[in-house]
Design a protein around this motif. Structure first.
Motif, PDB file in Angstrom:
ATOM      1  N   GLY A  47       0.739  -1.274  -0.225  1.00 37.11           N
ATOM      2  CA  GLY A  47       0.086   0.035  -0.087  1.00 37.11           C
ATOM      3  C   GLY A  47       0.642   1.194  -0.079  1.00 37.11           C
ATOM      4  N   ASN A  48       2.097   1.496   0.527  1.00 31.38           N
ATOM      5  CA  ASN A  48       2.808   2.274   0.385  1.00 31.38           C
ATOM      6  C   ASN A  48       3.372   2.562  -0.931  1.00 31.38           C
ATOM      7  N   TRP A  49       3.169   1.711  -2.004  1.00 26.44           N
ATOM      8  CA  TRP A  49       3.897   1.765  -3.322  1.00 26.44           C
ATOM      9  C   TRP A  49       2.837   1.775  -4.592  1.00 26.44           C
ATOM     10  N   LEU A  50       2.134   0.648  -4.604  1.00 24.59           N
ATOM     11  CA  LEU A  50       1.416   0.444  -5.903  1.00 24.59           C
ATOM     12  C   LEU A  50       0.131   1.401  -6.118  1.00 24.59           C
ATOM     13  N   PRO A  51      -0.696   2.000  -5.222  1.00 15.04           N
ATOM     14  CA  PRO A  51      -1.563   2.952  -5.439  1.00 15.04           C
ATOM     15  C   PRO A  51      -0.792   4.386  -5.920  1.00 15.04           C
ATOM     16  N   PHE A  52       0.569   4.369  -5.496  1.00 15.69           N
ATOM     17  CA  PHE A  52       1.210   5.662  -5.766  1.00 15.69           C
ATOM     18  C   PHE A  52       1.718   5.688  -7.268  1.00 15.69           C
ATOM     19  N   PHE A  53       1.997   4.269  -7.819  1.00 16.33           N
ATOM     20  CA  PHE A  53       2.517   4.128  -9.089  1.00 16.33           C
ATOM     21  C   PHE A  53       1.586   4.496  -9.944  1.00 16.33           C
TER      22      PHE A  53
ATOM     23  N   PHE B 200      -2.058  11.752 -11.647  1.00 15.59           N
ATOM     24  CA  PHE B 200      -2.077  13.099 -11.153  1.00 15.59           C
ATOM     25  C   PHE B 200      -1.492  13.948 -12.139  1.00 15.59           C
ATOM     26  N   GLN B 201      -0.723  13.393 -13.401  1.00 16.00           N
ATOM     27  CA  GLN B 201      -0.078  14.082 -13.961  1.00 16.00           C
ATOM     28  C   GLN B 201      -0.934  15.317 -14.740  1.00 16.00           C
TER      29      GLN B 201
ATOM     30  N   TRP C 223       5.043  12.092  -4.673  1.00 18.49           N
ATOM     31  CA  TRP C 223       4.506  11.526  -5.962  1.00 18.49           C
ATOM     32  C   TRP C 223       3.838  12.578  -6.755  1.00 18.49           C
ATOM     33  N   ILE C 224       3.345  13.843  -6.168  1.00 20.99           N
ATOM     34  CA  ILE C 224       2.774  14.766  -6.751  1.00 20.99           C
ATOM     35  C   ILE C 224       4.264  15.607  -7.390  1.00 20.99           C
ATOM     36  N   LEU C 225       4.841  15.724  -6.582  1.00 24.79           N
ATOM     37  CA  LEU C 225       6.340  16.374  -6.982  1.00 24.79           C
ATOM     38  C   LEU C 225       7.053  15.714  -8.300  1.00 24.79           C
ATOM     39  N   LEU C 226       6.827  14.484  -8.183  1.00 29.78           N
ATOM     40  CA  LEU C 226       7.696  13.495  -9.423  1.00 29.78           C
ATOM     41  C   LEU C 226       6.558  13.574 -10.487  1.00 29.78           C
ATOM     42  N   ALA C 227       5.250  13.467 -10.375  1.00 33.80           N
ATOM     43  CA  ALA C 227       4.326  13.625 -11.591  1.00 33.80           C
ATOM     44  C   ALA C 227       4.669  15.095 -12.154  1.00 33.80           C
ATOM     45  N   GLY C 228       4.956  16.211 -11.291  1.00 32.51           N
ATOM     46  CA  GLY C 228       5.398  17.419 -12.074  1.00 32.51           C
ATOM     47  C   GLY C 228       6.539  17.351 -12.894  1.00 32.51           C
TER      48      GLY C 228
ATOM     49  N   ARG D  83       7.670  14.536 -14.169  1.00 38.19           N
ATOM     50  CA  ARG D  83       7.436  14.032 -15.647  1.00 38.19           C
ATOM     51  C   ARG D  83       6.854  15.090 -16.643  1.00 38.19           C
ATOM     52  N   CYS D  84       5.890  15.662 -16.252  1.00 39.14           N
ATOM     53  CA  CYS D  84       5.223  16.621 -17.232  1.00 39.14           C
ATOM     54  C   CYS D  84       6.200  17.535 -17.699  1.00 39.14           C
ATOM     55  N   ARG D  85       7.033  18.136 -16.911  1.00 45.54           N
ATOM     56  CA  ARG D  85       7.981  19.075 -17.462  1.00 45.54           C
ATOM     57  C   ARG D  85       8.862  18.462 -18.429  1.00 45.54           C
ATOM     58  N   LEU D  86       9.146  17.109 -18.626  1.00 48.60           N
ATOM     59  CA  LEU D  86       9.716  16.678 -19.638  1.00 48.60           C
ATOM     60  C   LEU D  86       8.880  16.254 -20.797  1.00 48.60           C
TER      61      LEU D  86
END
Length: 422
Positions: free
Chosen positions: A90-96, A102-103, A412-417, A419-422
């Motif tokens: 639960g600490n990982w799969l929902p956030f993948f 969220f992107q 994970w929101i920061l990481l989604a951001g 990814r969008c920047r790329l």
């Protein structure tokens, strides 16, 4: 009501639904105060954000996360930690999934700036409860909305003498203040620029200055070495490369007395006067001078990391299962620790080296590629967003604050951001 909806509906990216866009913003506002309420709003936003024009398999990173998910599930079948291994997913799969869903909400620089400001606003209760705890003697628990929000505030801090606020533990509070610090600093710089040009009210500038001062003071009061490091790390990134020519030498000059007062082996003729100059609360904390007596070796990071490496060597491919470290470490050392204080080691112990390399490699790749693509030298809030992600990654090299769901969601929101920047 209409005015509030107009505020929430501004700058909405074309690919997002109005409801999801509103829920996502409100969730970030509530995130530090209530993981439950924020989680419900984010779940709605995630469902709506998953209805994207391009299917998830069009992004190769999602294939990587899907493969890592299958590997983690496979490892749970033979995990030594039993049912805890399944709970740990639960600490990982929902956030993948959230990384992709969220992107749409952080797809543009304007959207990322808006979400950064919502996180800044959401940090205010953290600062307020920290002040109340340490200055006014607040002591909870305090319940709001019939128990939907519970703040376990302890008078005088937790541990005693260390500011913890509504997070109930100083290191977690420091992690939240650290990841939000670049965003708070960016908000202040934005208002300062507008005020100098006559385009912003003085009151807003005063509020943003008060937030910066309070944030710095409370990060110091958490007595967290990670938090102190984040204060310094984020500043040059947020201010931008144009200021590095004078800022970096100034920072190094300011840090030199602290380093010489702290590290062992410096000649006493140099170190003694510096220890008179630098507060003992600073250099003492950095070299564990304030610990009560000698710390057992088993309580140090080096012992935890050495034991973790040994465990990885015993089961390198599928790991031992989530939470296995907290079970095995006491058996081998006689001292309990919930995790090895390094996210890469923790992943490798729990789910195997392939998962650890995949997740850590993904985060490093996102940070490096976003920097190469100009995020570090871009607009103010783009730099702050990247700095927040870097700070959070750095924290996970010596601690694992993501086991607080609010920190995990923000990360994970920061990481989604990125990814969008790329």
């Amino acid at each position: 009501m209409n005015r509030a909806l107009e505020l929430l509906d501004g700058q909405r990216p074309d690919a997002t639904s109005p409801l999801g866009w509103r829920c996502f913003q409100l969730a970030l506002l509530l995130l530090p105060a209530s993981a439950l309420l924020a989680g419900l709003l984010l779940f709605v936003a995630l469902i709506l954000g998953s209805r994207q024009p391009a299917p998830w398999w069009k992004d190769r990173l999602n294939w990587l996360l899907a493969a890592l998910s299958l590997w983690m599930v496979l490892g749970c079948l033979g995990a030594s930690s039993g049912w805890l291994a399944w709970v740990g997913l639960g600490n990982w799969l929902p956030f993948f999934w959230a990384f992709w869903g969220f992107q749409p909400y952080v797809a543009t620089p304007e959207a990322r700036r808006r979400m950064a400001l919502w996180l800044v606003a959401g940090t205010v209760p953290v600062l307020a409860t920290g002040f109340g705890q340490m200055v006014l003697g607040w002591s909870g628990p305090y319940e709001l909305l019939g128990g939907a929000i519970v703040w376990w505030i302890r008078g005088g801090g937790n541990p005693p003498g260390r500011l913890s606020g509504l997070f109930d533990y100083a290191n977690i509070t420091a992690a939240w203040l650290a990841l939000s610090w670049p965003l708070v600093l960016a908000a202040f710089l934005q208002h300062a620029r507008r005020w100098r040009s006559g385009g912003a009210p003085l009151a807003l500038g005063a509020i943003s200055l008060a937030l910066v001062v309070t944030q710095v003071a409370e990060m110091l009061l958490t007595d967290s070495r990670n938090g102190w490091g984040a204060l310094v790390l984020a500043v040059p990134i947020v201010l931008g490369p144009a200021r590095w020519i004078w800022l970096l030498p100034l920072l190094l000059l300011a840090l030199l007395p602290v380093v010489l007062a702290t590290v062992p082996g410096v000649p006493a003729v140099i170190q003694a006067p510096l220890r008179e100059l630098v507060p003992q609360s600073l250099w003492g904390r950095l070299n564990d001078f304030n610990s009560h007596g000698e710390r057992p070796l088993a309580l140090t990071r080096l012992s935890q990391w050495a034991t973790a490496v040994g465990l990885i060597g015993e089961r390198p491919w599928l790991g031992w299962g989530a939470a296995a470290f907290s079970v095995i470490y006491p058996l081998r050392t006689g001292h309990w620790h919930g995790h090895p204080h390094n996210i890469g080691l923790d992943l490798a112990i729990s789910h195997g080296l392939p998962v650890a390399l995949g997740v850590v490699g993904l985060v490093l790749w996102l940070l490096i590629r976003a920097a190469v693509k100009g995020m570090v030298s871009g607009a103010l809030f783009e730099r702050a967003w990247w700095a927040a992600a870097l700070v959070l990654m750095a924290l996970h090299s010596t601690d694992i604050p993501m086991y607080d769901s609010r920190i995990n969601i923000a990360g994970w929101i920061l990481l989604a951001g990125l990814r969008c920047r790329l």
